[in-house]
Design an enzyme around this catalytic site. Structure first.
Site, PDB file in Angstrom:
ATOM      1  N   ASP A  10      -1.021  23.414  -4.718  1.00  0.00           N
ATOM      2  CA  ASP A  10      -1.110  24.513  -5.742  1.00  0.00           C
ATOM      3  C   ASP A  10       0.660  25.128  -6.529  1.00  0.00           C
ATOM      4  O   ASP A  10       1.860  24.851  -4.865  1.00  0.00           O
ATOM      5  CB  ASP A  10      -1.401  25.704  -4.886  1.00  0.00           C
ATOM      6  CG  ASP A  10      -2.602  25.861  -4.832  1.00  0.00           C
ATOM      7  OD1 ASP A  10      -3.350  25.458  -5.169  1.00  0.00           O
ATOM      8  OD2 ASP A  10      -3.648  26.697  -3.976  1.00  0.00           O
ATOM      9  N   ASP A 131     -14.551  31.544  -9.314  1.00  0.00           N
ATOM     10  CA  ASP A 131     -13.628  31.651  -8.355  1.00  0.00           C
ATOM     11  C   ASP A 131     -14.157  33.336  -8.112  1.00  0.00           C
ATOM     12  O   ASP A 131     -13.808  34.456  -8.944  1.00  0.00           O
ATOM     13  CB  ASP A 131     -12.393  32.336  -8.544  1.00  0.00           C
ATOM     14  CG  ASP A 131     -11.546  30.828  -9.311  1.00  0.00           C
ATOM     15  OD1 ASP A 131     -11.962  29.734  -8.332  1.00  0.00           O
ATOM     16  OD2 ASP A 131     -10.770  30.666 -10.375  1.00  0.00           O
TER      17      ASP A 131
END
Length: 246
Positions: A10, A131
């Site tokens: 990330d 998500d």
């Protein structure tokens, strides 16, 4: 079908970080050299790496494009990249930077027609990221709810040509408290698309529980693991062996 390991990188301001439950105020920095992290993953046997531009996910601006390009050119394995893919141009920039596949999140909820356009233009190179908090899908770097239902949205992409669905339980992401098997089962039952699980993995037992979905419903195409690898809960080699053996 073999379940693939997707070690996660990330990116925020060019650094490797992890967020707790997608909260930008609860960030842990794990390193300033994402290319070296990617090389370590590759040398340990990873065939795919999952990269997210967190800045782009929130704003739509591809602030970490140079870092993505460096990661893609620095390794030989396949890189999938998500975060801020909200137009043909943004997807093309990532693919030209060397990504094997792009992940569309917010735009898949707000502009499903874009997913169809991307799949037509970049066949086999587009995944959809769903998500969710429970069954509600979130958007804009998980900062906003959408009101859309996870399972209903998953069904929408069945005939579009999507390479995979990436399903993340936000409440478990970065927490290492175990995956949401019920949530994943519901998606696996609702669609025939390859499903990649993300969120909550903290142990090899968690990986075994994900492999067991193959007996209950059908096998997962992959599992994304981030914090557990950074913090040494298990190695890439151990994870790959576990996913292969169950």
């Amino acid at each position: 079908m073999e379940t693939e390991l997707y070690p996660a990188i990330d990116l925020r301001s060019g650094r490797c970080v992890r967020l707790m439950q997608g909260d930008f105020e609860r960030e842990t920095v794990y390193g300033d050299d994402p290319v070296q992290v990617a090389r370590d993953y590759e040398s340990a046997g990873a065939r795919w790496i999952h990269v997210v531009d967190l800045d782009a996910a929130r704003t739509g601006e591809q602030a970490n494009l140079d870092a993505v390009r460096s990661v893609c050119s620095g390794v030989g394995c396949s890189i999938e990249v998500g975060g801020g893919v909200r137009s043909l141009a943004s997807a093309q920039r990532l693919l030209e930077a060397g990504a094997a596949r792009v992940v569309v999140g917010t735009a898949a909820v707000e502009d499903p027609a874009l997913v169809e356009q991307l799949c037509d233009r970049f066949t086999g190179r587009v995944a959809v990221g769903l998500d969710a908090r429970g069954r509600e899908v979130a958007v804009r770097g998980w900062t906003e709810g959408s009101g859309a239902d996870l399972v209903e949205l998953a069904k929408r992409f069945d005939e579009v040509g999507v390479a995979a669905l990436i399903v993340t339980e936000i409440g478990r992401d970065g927490m290492m408290t175990g995956p949401d098997l019920d949530q994943l089962s519901a998606v696996l039952e609702a669609t025939d698309l390859p499903v990649i699980a993300s969120g909550g993995v903290g142990s090899l037992d968690d990986l075994r529980s994900l492999v067991s979905l193959g007996d209950r419903v059908r096998p997962l195409a992959g599992v994304i693991v981030g914090r557990a690898l950074y913090e040494g809960r298990f190695s890439v080699e151990e994870a790959i062996a576990c996913l292969q053996r169950g």
